[in-house]
Design a protein around this motif. Structure first.
Motif, PDB file in Angstrom:
ATOM      1  N   GLU A  38       0.821  -1.209   0.000  1.00  7.80           N
ATOM      2  CA  GLU A  38       0.000   0.000   0.000  1.00  7.80           C
ATOM      3  C   GLU A  38       0.857   1.263   0.000  1.00  7.80           C
ATOM      4  O   GLU A  38       0.531   2.248  -0.668  1.00  7.80           O
ATOM      5  CB  GLU A  38      -0.933  -0.012   1.211  1.00  7.80           C
ATOM      6  CG  GLU A  38      -2.018  -1.082   1.134  1.00  7.80           C
ATOM      7  CD  GLU A  38      -2.838  -1.176   2.407  1.00  7.80           C
ATOM      8  OE1 GLU A  38      -2.479  -0.487   3.398  1.00  7.80           O
ATOM      9  OE2 GLU A  38      -3.821  -1.931   2.425  1.00  7.80           O
ATOM     10  N   LYS A  39       1.970   1.243   0.716  1.00  7.94           N
ATOM     11  CA  LYS A  39       2.798   2.446   0.834  1.00  7.94           C
ATOM     12  C   LYS A  39       3.638   2.701  -0.406  1.00  7.94           C
ATOM     13  O   LYS A  39       3.731   3.841  -0.889  1.00  7.94           O
ATOM     14  CB  LYS A  39       3.720   2.337   2.052  1.00  7.94           C
ATOM     15  CG  LYS A  39       4.591   3.571   2.284  1.00  7.94           C
ATOM     16  CD  LYS A  39       5.392   3.449   3.559  1.00  7.94           C
ATOM     17  CE  LYS A  39       6.260   4.672   3.809  1.00  7.94           C
ATOM     18  NZ  LYS A  39       5.474   5.892   4.038  1.00  7.94           N
ATOM     19  N   ASP A  61       1.005   0.800  -4.457  1.00  3.40           N
ATOM     20  CA  ASP A  61      -0.353   1.151  -4.865  1.00  3.40           C
ATOM     21  C   ASP A  61      -0.366   2.510  -5.557  1.00  3.40           C
ATOM     22  O   ASP A  61       0.083   3.512  -4.996  1.00  3.40           O
ATOM     23  CB  ASP A  61      -1.287   1.186  -3.650  1.00  3.40           C
ATOM     24  CG  ASP A  61      -1.739  -0.198  -3.235  1.00  3.40           C
ATOM     25  OD1 ASP A  61      -1.304  -1.173  -3.870  1.00  3.40           O
ATOM     26  OD2 ASP A  61      -2.519  -0.305  -2.268  1.00  3.40           O
ATOM     27  N   GLY A  62      -0.880   2.535  -6.773  1.00  4.31           N
ATOM     28  CA  GLY A  62      -0.953   3.781  -7.526  1.00  4.31           C
ATOM     29  C   GLY A  62       0.043   3.872  -8.655  1.00  4.31           C
ATOM     30  O   GLY A  62      -0.136   4.670  -9.581  1.00  4.31           O
ATOM     31  N   ARG A  76      -0.715  11.818  -6.396  1.00  9.43           N
ATOM     32  CA  ARG A  76      -1.765  11.167  -5.616  1.00  9.43           C
ATOM     33  C   ARG A  76      -1.170  10.339  -4.478  1.00  9.43           C
ATOM     34  O   ARG A  76      -1.689  10.343  -3.359  1.00  9.43           O
ATOM     35  CB  ARG A  76      -2.620  10.290  -6.531  1.00  9.43           C
ATOM     36  CG  ARG A  76      -3.804   9.640  -5.838  1.00  9.43           C
ATOM     37  CD  ARG A  76      -4.743   8.978  -6.830  1.00  9.43           C
ATOM     38  NE  ARG A  76      -4.058   8.001  -7.657  1.00  9.43           N
ATOM     39  CZ  ARG A  76      -3.781   8.168  -8.947  1.00  9.43           C
ATOM     40  NH1 ARG A  76      -4.117   9.284  -9.559  1.00  9.43           N
ATOM     41  NH2 ARG A  76      -3.163   7.220  -9.631  1.00  9.43           N
ATOM     42  N   MET A  77      -0.059   9.636  -4.741  1.00  7.31           N
ATOM     43  CA  MET A  77       0.589   8.852  -3.694  1.00  7.31           C
ATOM     44  C   MET A  77       1.163   9.756  -2.606  1.00  7.31           C
ATOM     45  O   MET A  77       1.113   9.428  -1.420  1.00  7.31           O
ATOM     46  CB  MET A  77       1.705   7.992  -4.293  1.00  7.31           C
ATOM     47  CG  MET A  77       1.221   6.900  -5.229  1.00  7.31           C
ATOM     48  SD  MET A  77       2.589   6.005  -6.010  1.00  7.31           S
ATOM     49  CE  MET A  77       3.287   5.147  -4.589  1.00  7.31           C
ATOM     50  N   ASP A  78       1.708  10.899  -2.998  1.00  3.61           N
ATOM     51  CA  ASP A  78       2.373  11.802  -2.054  1.00  3.61           C
ATOM     52  C   ASP A  78       1.374  12.573  -1.202  1.00  3.61           C
ATOM     53  O   ASP A  78       1.576  12.738   0.006  1.00  3.61           O
ATOM     54  CB  ASP A  78       3.262  12.778  -2.825  1.00  3.61           C
ATOM     55  CG  ASP A  78       4.050  13.692  -1.912  1.00  3.61           C
ATOM     56  OD1 ASP A  78       5.176  13.322  -1.544  1.00  3.61           O
ATOM     57  OD2 ASP A  78       3.547  14.781  -1.559  1.00  3.61           O
ATOM     58  N   THR A  79       0.307  13.058  -1.809  1.00  2.00           N
ATOM     59  CA  THR A  79      -0.617  13.955  -1.110  1.00  2.00           C
ATOM     60  C   THR A  79      -1.924  13.293  -0.704  1.00  2.00           C
ATOM     61  O   THR A  79      -2.641  13.818   0.151  1.00  2.00           O
ATOM     62  CB  THR A  79      -0.952  15.168  -1.993  1.00  2.00           C
ATOM     63  OG1 THR A  79      -1.705  14.725  -3.142  1.00  2.00           O
ATOM     64  CG2 THR A  79       0.317  15.867  -2.458  1.00  2.00           C
ATOM     65  N   GLY A  80      -2.260  12.160  -1.342  1.00  2.00           N
ATOM     66  CA  GLY A  80      -3.557  11.543  -1.097  1.00  2.00           C
ATOM     67  C   GLY A  80      -4.690  12.259  -1.798  1.00  2.00           C
ATOM     68  O   GLY A  80      -5.867  11.973  -1.544  1.00  2.00           O
ATOM     69  N   GLU A  81      -4.362  13.174  -2.705  1.00  2.00           N
ATOM     70  CA  GLU A  81      -5.369  13.962  -3.407  1.00  2.00           C
ATOM     71  C   GLU A  81      -5.264  13.762  -4.915  1.00  2.00           C
ATOM     72  O   GLU A  81      -4.236  13.329  -5.429  1.00  2.00           O
ATOM     73  CB  GLU A  81      -5.201  15.450  -3.076  1.00  2.00           C
ATOM     74  CG  GLU A  81      -5.334  15.767  -1.590  1.00  2.00           C
ATOM     75  CD  GLU A  81      -5.057  17.226  -1.290  1.00  2.00           C
ATOM     76  OE1 GLU A  81      -4.669  17.962  -2.237  1.00  2.00           O
ATOM     77  OE2 GLU A  81      -5.220  17.627  -0.127  1.00  2.00           O
ATOM     78  N   THR A 110       7.782  10.268   4.170  1.00  6.60           N
ATOM     79  CA  THR A 110       7.989  10.199   2.730  1.00  6.60           C
ATOM     80  C   THR A 110       9.093   9.186   2.433  1.00  6.60           C
ATOM     81  O   THR A 110       9.700   8.614   3.345  1.00  6.60           O
ATOM     82  CB  THR A 110       8.362  11.574   2.155  1.00  6.60           C
ATOM     83  OG1 THR A 110       9.578  12.026   2.771  1.00  6.60           O
ATOM     84  CG2 THR A 110       7.248  12.581   2.422  1.00  6.60           C
TER      85      THR A 110
END
Length: 222
Positions: A59-60, A63-64, A96-101, A200
């Motif tokens: 997941e960390k 994912d993405g 998206r992975m870094d910010t969740g947005e 990070t």
């Protein structure tokens, strides 16, 4: 469960199965005789779950990320040739992975401060090289937003083991699952990452090895 109702079956459907496969890793993969509209080539369930640690690492760190839209996971690279895998189209997934947005560019541009922070955090590359490679626009202090047109039936990776190294880095052993082509180990990655105290991390290298299937094609950036 009081006040939450009782679940009921409201409809059922029956479809003929053309093939079924249960892998040693615990993937239950099957295909319908007649493929459903807008469906994958095959359906799958993971009957034997990953360990909690492998799931958390997946997941960390995975994912993405895509195996078909850019070259990060489908080529061998390290700090000596990291520039070979830096592509503008990968930024949206990294953001998206870094910010969740979800990335929402304005007028098709991404502010240089945001772009360079994320790229230099997650890869061993300088701001100067990012500007040379990724289309920096000095007049607007920004980078162009490049849309990804997703490919159908991509594989996905799952961490199946890891090793903590003396220098503080972490090596991930990754199997690529490609259910649409009936494989739970199409090829494997060995990925080294550097975790940071603020949560990070930086990808330091990747190596890939063919197993059951051919490795997806590499994008030519020239």
């Amino acid at each position: 469960m009081e006040g939450r109702g009782v679940p009921e079956i409201i409809s059922t459907a029956v479809s003929d199965i053309a093939e079924i496969k249960l892998t040693e890793k615990g993937y239950f993969i099957y295909a319908y005789t007649v493929q459903l509209y807008h469906s994958s080539l095959r359906q799958f369930w993971r009957a034997a779950p990953l360990s909690d640690r492998c799931r958390e690492l997946t997941e960390k760190y995975l994912d993405g990320l895509s195996y078909v839209n850019y070259n990060v996971l489908v080529t061998d690279w390290d700090s000596s040739n990291v520039e070979d895998i830096l592509m503008p189209c990968m930024f949206e997934d990294l953001y998206r992975m870094d910010t969740g947005e979800i990335l929402r560019p304005e007028n098709g541009e991404i502010p240089a401060e945001v772009y360079e922070r994320i790229m230099t955090t997650h890869f061993p590359v300088t701001k100067e090289r990012i500007r040379e490679i990724c289309g920096y626009r000095a007049d607007t202090d920004s980078y162009p937003y490049e849309i990804i047109f997703s490919s159908p039936y991509p594989p996905f990776g799952e961490v199946v083991g890891d090793k903590e190294n003396p220098d503080g880095t972490l090596t991930l052993f990754v199997d690529e699952v490609w259910p649409d082509y009936n494989s739970d180990c199409a090829f494997t990655n060995i990925i080294t990452v550097q975790p940071f105290d603020d949560g990070t991390f930086r990808y330091l290298s990747n190596s890939i090895e063919k197993k059951e299937l051919e490795i997806p094609g590499v994008y030519d950036m020239k």
